[in-house]
Design a protein around this motif. Structure first.
Motif, PDB file in Angstrom:
ATOM      1  N   ASP A 106      15.790  18.890  -3.875  1.00 48.39           N
ATOM      2  CA  ASP A 106      16.439  17.719  -4.459  1.00 48.39           C
ATOM      3  C   ASP A 106      15.483  16.540  -4.638  1.00 48.39           C
ATOM      4  N   VAL A 107      14.528  16.420  -3.709  1.00 42.85           N
ATOM      5  CA  VAL A 107      13.649  15.251  -3.668  1.00 42.85           C
ATOM      6  C   VAL A 107      12.214  15.711  -3.487  1.00 42.85           C
ATOM      7  N   VAL A 108      11.279  15.051  -4.195  1.00 41.66           N
ATOM      8  CA  VAL A 108       9.851  15.283  -3.986  1.00 41.66           C
ATOM      9  C   VAL A 108       9.224  13.993  -3.468  1.00 41.66           C
ATOM     10  N   ILE A 109       8.467  14.111  -2.374  1.00 41.16           N
ATOM     11  CA  ILE A 109       7.738  12.982  -1.792  1.00 41.16           C
ATOM     12  C   ILE A 109       6.272  13.106  -2.188  1.00 41.16           C
ATOM     13  N   GLU A 110       5.722  12.064  -2.782  1.00 41.71           N
ATOM     14  CA  GLU A 110       4.301  12.050  -3.177  1.00 41.71           C
ATOM     15  C   GLU A 110       3.515  11.165  -2.226  1.00 41.71           C
ATOM     16  N   LEU A 111       2.565  11.769  -1.489  1.00 43.58           N
ATOM     17  CA  LEU A 111       1.742  11.039  -0.528  1.00 43.58           C
ATOM     18  C   LEU A 111       0.264  11.368  -0.716  1.00 43.58           C
ATOM     19  N   MET A 112      -0.127  11.641  -1.939  1.00 46.42           N
ATOM     20  CA  MET A 112      -1.491  12.091  -2.189  1.00 46.42           C
ATOM     21  C   MET A 112      -2.454  10.964  -2.528  1.00 46.42           C
ATOM     22  N   GLY A 113      -1.946   9.812  -2.978  1.00 48.93           N
ATOM     23  CA  GLY A 113      -2.816   8.715  -3.361  1.00 48.93           C
ATOM     24  C   GLY A 113      -3.352   8.883  -4.771  1.00 48.93           C
ATOM     25  N   GLY A 114      -4.193   7.918  -5.185  1.00 47.57           N
ATOM     26  CA  GLY A 114      -4.728   7.941  -6.538  1.00 47.57           C
ATOM     27  C   GLY A 114      -3.745   7.353  -7.531  1.00 47.57           C
ATOM     28  N   ILE A 115      -4.171   7.262  -8.784  1.00 47.03           N
ATOM     29  CA  ILE A 115      -3.340   6.613  -9.808  1.00 47.03           C
ATOM     30  C   ILE A 115      -2.903   7.590 -10.890  1.00 47.03           C
ATOM     31  N   ALA A 149       4.671   6.542  -1.545  1.00 48.31           N
ATOM     32  CA  ALA A 149       4.081   5.443  -0.787  1.00 48.31           C
ATOM     33  C   ALA A 149       2.871   4.884  -1.523  1.00 48.31           C
ATOM     34  N   ASN A 150       2.745   5.226  -2.808  1.00 45.20           N
ATOM     35  CA  ASN A 150       1.522   4.994  -3.569  1.00 45.20           C
ATOM     36  C   ASN A 150       1.552   3.645  -4.288  1.00 45.20           C
ATOM     37  N   LYS A 151       1.066   2.593  -3.594  1.00 48.45           N
ATOM     38  CA  LYS A 151       1.115   1.259  -4.196  1.00 48.45           C
ATOM     39  C   LYS A 151       0.183   1.126  -5.393  1.00 48.45           C
ATOM     40  N   ALA A 152      -0.951   1.810  -5.401  1.00 49.48           N
ATOM     41  CA  ALA A 152      -1.880   1.699  -6.530  1.00 49.48           C
ATOM     42  C   ALA A 152      -1.245   2.248  -7.797  1.00 49.48           C
ATOM     43  N   MET A 153      -0.614   3.409  -7.694  1.00 50.57           N
ATOM     44  CA  MET A 153       0.042   3.989  -8.864  1.00 50.57           C
ATOM     45  C   MET A 153       1.175   3.086  -9.349  1.00 50.57           C
ATOM     46  N   LEU A 154       1.955   2.543  -8.421  1.00 50.36           N
ATOM     47  CA  LEU A 154       3.063   1.677  -8.812  1.00 50.36           C
ATOM     48  C   LEU A 154       2.570   0.356  -9.402  1.00 50.36           C
ATOM     49  N   ALA A 155       1.426  -0.136  -8.934  1.00 51.47           N
ATOM     50  CA  ALA A 155       0.891  -1.384  -9.478  1.00 51.47           C
ATOM     51  C   ALA A 155       0.625  -1.255 -10.968  1.00 51.47           C
ATOM     52  N   TYR A 156       0.272  -0.059 -11.412  1.00 47.93           N
ATOM     53  CA  TYR A 156      -0.023   0.165 -12.825  1.00 47.93           C
ATOM     54  C   TYR A 156       1.143   0.785 -13.600  1.00 47.93           C
ATOM     55  N   HIS A 212      -2.147  -4.922  -5.259  1.00 47.25           N
ATOM     56  CA  HIS A 212      -1.202  -3.887  -5.663  1.00 47.25           C
ATOM     57  C   HIS A 212       0.183  -4.141  -5.064  1.00 47.25           C
ATOM     58  N   LYS A 213       0.193  -4.483  -3.785  1.00 52.82           N
ATOM     59  CA  LYS A 213       1.467  -4.714  -3.096  1.00 52.82           C
ATOM     60  C   LYS A 213       2.186  -5.947  -3.632  1.00 52.82           C
ATOM     61  N   LEU A 214       1.419  -7.006  -3.901  1.00 54.44           N
ATOM     62  CA  LEU A 214       2.034  -8.228  -4.417  1.00 54.44           C
ATOM     63  C   LEU A 214       2.709  -7.978  -5.764  1.00 54.44           C
ATOM     64  N   LEU A 215       2.104  -7.177  -6.615  1.00 52.92           N
ATOM     65  CA  LEU A 215       2.695  -6.898  -7.923  1.00 52.92           C
ATOM     66  C   LEU A 215       4.025  -6.173  -7.800  1.00 52.92           C
ATOM     67  N   ILE A 216       4.122  -5.271  -6.825  1.00 55.47           N
ATOM     68  CA  ILE A 216       5.388  -4.571  -6.596  1.00 55.47           C
ATOM     69  C   ILE A 216       6.454  -5.564  -6.133  1.00 55.47           C
TER      70      ILE A 216
END
Length: 438
Positions: free
Chosen positions: A78-87, A107-114, A206-210
């Protein structure tokens, strides 16, 4: 009996293995709160044998492979968790997960920042969780999406990176140099062998943008906001800060002024009496000012396997309970008083007080020339210290200013740097005591 929530995970590093461990160790309380069992079925890793050895050590039985398709094609998951990092690869995976009609946790703030605004429309009615992307174990995402949802967010200021906060704490409390404090942080595992993203302010950016997307619905990229790191801070700066009642922290700052949003990450001098000034060591702290509630403060571990895993699992529990709020918290565009969407304030238009450090030849007329240049750029001095250096011919000049614009201080320091009696590039730190009055 309710069907279990079946989960797949990408990455079994520090956080991924902590997620697997907590789902087993705290199974009873998780099931009681979720209302049904949460089952981790498969993991995708780079090195299967290494992952299997780690799982055996934890006493966890779990199917492991290197093929992401094994998650996407499994109808039970039902759910996929991504914890690999990178963008880029992480963004590609997020798209594939959502198109496979599966909920997504990251948990990927860099990917979410973009890519946070690219992912949101793909989700449609699917749940997306990213509580773990900002400040590890502090539930700040849920605070902004739900707890403070009735408020206009007047301002946010946060210590968003534990590595930088540890270094600055060591410099202040133990009079260490930046390089020595960094070496200590690396020896203790608080800093990576390549600490660039932490000490440059990039991670905090990255975190501030989120957070800004949740607070204001504004879509900005890291390249569009002011981001500065702590690499240039010296014991001289700490001495000035202490003498005038300040501490130095790397802050992520968001402020709303009319229809403009100001976003910046940089070292700042803040009053020792501010709540956030008392956040030391590797801890994180976030102050949020709402028009209804005033200031509220959130403090806790910003990183670490179990703290971050706690936030990942909180998203899973929310999904299991059937909760699925809009990813970035808005069902329609947020409107300001003049019905226009918020715009990002230009870096040149930032209005602040500043601390300036100069090293110059100690001879008559030098201070007068410096004062004249500052005055020519509308910069007036509020406080001044002059101290000797080991080289008696060189004076250490430390100033604080009244308020002026970023463009004015930038132009003034560029002019000062060209003077033949200035021996080092001038250095500035913004003074953020006016945030006390937001």
């Amino acid at each position: 009996m309710s069907q279990p929530l079946v989960v797949g995970i990408i990455g079994l590093g520090t956080v991924g293995s902590a997620v697997a461990s907590l789902l087993v160790r705290n199974q009873g309380v998780i099931k009681a709160r979720a209302g049904r069992e949460i089952v981790l079925k498969k993991a995708i890793v780079r090195d299967v044998s290494k992952a299997q050895a780690k799982l055996a050590e934890l006493g966890i039985a779990l199917s492991v492979s290197t093929r992401i398709e094994d998650l996407l094609e499994d109808a039970e998951i039902d759910v996929v968790i991504e914890l690999m990092g990178g963008i880029d690869l992480a963004y590609d995976i997020a798209q594939k997960v959502l198109r496979a009609n599966k909920a997504f946790v990251t948990a990927n703030k860099a990917m979410l920042a973009y890519h946070r605004y690219d992912i949101q429309p793909l989700a449609k009615d699917l749940a997306i969780g990213f509580e773990a992307s900002v400040c590890g174990g502090i539930p700040i995402i849920r605070v902004l999406k739900d707890g403070l949802s009735a408020n206009h967010i007047v301002g946010i200021r946060g210590i968003l990176n534990g590595t930088s906060n540890y270094i600055l704490t060591q410099m202040l409390q133990h009079q260490q140099s930046f390089s020595d404090a960094l070496k200590d942080a690396q020896a203790l595992g608080y800093a990576e062998s390549d600490p660039t993203l932490d000490i440059s302010g990039g991670d905090a950016g990255h975190k501030l943008l989120i957070l800004a997307s949740l607070a204001y619905g504004i879509n900005a990229l890291p390249e569009e906001i002011l981001i500065e790191g702590i690499e240039g801070i010296t014991p001289d700066d700490m001495e000035f800060a202490n003498e005038f009642g300040y501490v130095i922290k790397l802050l992520g700052i968001a402020k709303k002024t009319d229809s403009c949003i100001e976003l910046r990450v940089h070292p700042a001098m803040i009053s020792k009496n501010a709540m956030i000034a008392k956040v030391d060591g590797v801890m994180n702290g976030i102050s949020v000012i709402g028009d209804c509630v005033g200031e509220s403060m959130y403090y806790g571990a910003g990183a670490g396997g179990e703290a971050t895993a706690s936030s990942v699992i909180s998203d899973l529990i929310s999904f299991a309970q059937g909760k699925n709020s809009v990813m970035l918290g808005f069902k329609q565009p947020i409107e300001s008083e003049n019905t226009q969407s918020f715009t990002l304030k230009s870096i040149d238009d930032i209005y602040s007080r500043y601390y300036i450090r100069l090293y110059a030849h100690d001879k008559p007329g030098v201070l007068g020339q410096i004062s004249q240049i500052l005055g020519n750029h509308n910069i007036s001095i509020k406080a001044f210290l002059q101290k000797e250096t080991a080289d008696k011919r060189i004076a250490k000049l430390l100033f604080s200013t009244h308020h002026n614009y970023e463009r004015e201080i930038k132009d003034a320091l560029n002019e000062l740097e060209k003077l033949d009696f200035v021996t080092q590039k001038p250095y500035k730190i913004r003074i953020e005591d006016e945030l006390e009055n937001l």
